[in-house]
Design a protein around this motif. Structure first.
Motif, PDB file in Angstrom:
ATOM      1  N   UNK A  82       0.868  -1.174   0.000  1.00 14.61           N
ATOM      2  CA  UNK A  82       0.000   0.000   0.000  1.00 14.61           C
ATOM      3  C   UNK A  82       0.901   1.219   0.000  1.00 14.61           C
ATOM      4  N   UNK A  83       0.560   2.232  -0.792  1.00 13.27           N
ATOM      5  CA  UNK A  83       1.358   3.455  -0.839  1.00 13.27           C
ATOM      6  C   UNK A  83       0.528   4.645  -0.382  1.00 13.27           C
ATOM      7  N   UNK A  84       1.161   5.519   0.385  1.00 10.52           N
ATOM      8  CA  UNK A  84       0.581   6.816   0.723  1.00 10.52           C
ATOM      9  C   UNK A  84       1.456   7.870   0.074  1.00 10.52           C
ATOM     10  N   UNK A  85       0.823   8.775  -0.662  1.00  6.32           N
ATOM     11  CA  UNK A  85       1.573   9.836  -1.330  1.00  6.32           C
ATOM     12  C   UNK A  85       1.309  11.161  -0.638  1.00  6.32           C
ATOM     13  N   UNK A  93      11.060  16.226   1.911  1.00  7.10           N
ATOM     14  CA  UNK A  93      11.374  15.482   3.124  1.00  7.10           C
ATOM     15  C   UNK A  93      10.139  15.347   4.007  1.00  7.10           C
ATOM     16  N   UNK A  94      10.205  14.421   4.951  1.00 12.16           N
ATOM     17  CA  UNK A  94       9.148  14.256   5.930  1.00 12.16           C
ATOM     18  C   UNK A  94       9.750  14.016   7.302  1.00 12.16           C
ATOM     19  N   UNK A 102      11.850  12.592  -0.503  1.00 18.86           N
ATOM     20  CA  UNK A 102      12.627  13.431  -1.424  1.00 18.86           C
ATOM     21  C   UNK A 102      12.709  12.816  -2.818  1.00 18.86           C
ATOM     22  N   UNK A 103      11.605  12.229  -3.273  1.00 20.71           N
ATOM     23  CA  UNK A 103      11.612  11.597  -4.591  1.00 20.71           C
ATOM     24  C   UNK A 103      11.550  12.615  -5.723  1.00 20.71           C
ATOM     25  N   UNK A 104      11.066  13.813  -5.431  1.00 26.64           N
ATOM     26  CA  UNK A 104      10.858  14.810  -6.480  1.00 26.64           C
ATOM     27  C   UNK A 104       9.587  14.595  -7.272  1.00 26.64           C
TER      28      UNK A 104
END
Length: 341
Positions: free
Chosen positions: A13-16, A51-52, A72-74
């Motif tokens: 599962x992904x959270x964006x 960042x988080x 920091x994936x951009x």
């Protein structure tokens, strides 16, 4: 939309998210816990543009909620990314988009997925939506929990953060040394990121005096930009404590984990609309939060026992509109109701 075969393991599962500054990160802690409770066996990947602080500063408080951070994936930096291949190629069983900028949502929807859920534009781009008669919640936390309910098909369980977010043992031991057993402490946080959000310092002093008269110990939680107030506070309140400025505290001195641990030693707390109020909310102790120009109805901390006072209630937007009697009465109501350890 792809569908896993019965013999395939369930995809993660992904959270964006665009990213989380420290205040945003603390607000999302209940969201993370609700997410994990709804999907206890699913691998959860948190993907951010920038960042988080969930990955760094607050990591000790969210153990067991997120399996992997891809920060920091951009991804989501520019709408021009809609014209380029998406760098993330993994398939996800569910993608939850927590932000609401439409073009960034369209980028997030390009993740390979079985189900995509997003609140953007009243769920216009979402593949699963809330019932048509459901009104958009006003409070930000209610919106996040509503998003989880849409994604999972059922509401997340709600548990007190004090029970669900344990204090790291070393932080708890330090807090006990700084605020020993045997006294009743009341935390006071007179600062804020912007001074127009601060209730006047002389009123915090008056409130501290009222606590001292009742046999309690005022505990001032001061950030690095507020130490200039210490002289005046010490002179006015000789029994007050300043644990973050204590010489026994090592560096880095001003950490959310330390502040939360200290606050959990207190019977109640008072704070302005600030990052400290969000830390007090994670500590989940009886809390009075003060608002001037900010919409308190939308952002007030969700705690087990608490209340918030707004300047608008007293005829204006300036913080000095909030009277001492109202704040003192709110503190007394919380303490007398037995909302303490």
């Amino acid at each position: 939309m792809t569908v896993a075969r019965p013999d395939e393991p369930v995809a993660p599962l992904a959270v964006f998210s665009h990213g989380e500054l420290i205040g945003d990160a603390m607000v999302k802690i209940p969201f993370l816990r609700g997410l994990r409770a709804l999907f206890p066996d699913r691998r959860i990947v948190w993907i951010t543009t920038e960042e988080t602080h969930l990955e760094t500063t607050l990591a000790p408080l969210i153990a067991g909620t997120i399996d992997e951070f891809r920060s920091n994936t951009g991804i989501g930096t520019s709408p021009l990314e809609l014209l380029k291949p998406l760098p993330e190629r993994q398939r996800f069983s569910l993608v939850i988009d927590t932000q609401t900028l439409w073009w960034r949502t369209l980028i997030a929807r390009r993740f390979r997925h079985d189900l995509f859920v997003s609140p953007c534009a009243s769920y216009r781009f979402s593949e699963r939506k809330p019932p048509p008669d459901r009104r958009r919640p006003r409070h930000l936390m209610d919106r996040l929990f509503g998003l989880l309910e849409v994604a999972a098909g059922r509401p997340p369980p709600v548990e007190p953060l004090r029970d669900g977010v344990p204090t790291p043992p070393d932080a708890a031991a330090e807090a006990r040394a700084l605020l020993p057993d045997g006294a009743t402490y009341v935390a006071l946080a007179p600062g804020a990121g912007k001074r127009h959000k601060c209730w006047p310092l002389d009123r915090y002093i008056a409130l501290g005096r009222e606590q001292a008269v009742r046999g309690r110990v005022p505990v001032f939680i001061l950030g690095p930009g507020e130490t200039e107030w210490m002289t005046a506070l010490r002179e006015a309140l000789p029994t007050a404590l300043f644990p973050l400025q204590d010489e026994r505290v090592g560096e880095p001195r001003y950490t959310p984990v330390r502040t939360i641990a200290l606050t959990r030693r207190c019977a109640a707390a008072v704070a302005n609309d600030s990052g400290i109020s969000k830390m007090f909310a994670v500590a989940d102790i009886p809390l009075v939060t003060l608002y001037g120009p900010t919409d308190g109805d939308k952002v007030h901390p969700k705690v087990t026992a608490g209340t918030y006072l707004t300047a608008q209630r007293f005829g204006g937007t300036a913080m000095d509109r909030i009277p001492i009697a109202a704040v003192d009465g709110a503190v007394e109501s919380l303490i007398s109701a037995g909302h303490t350890d």
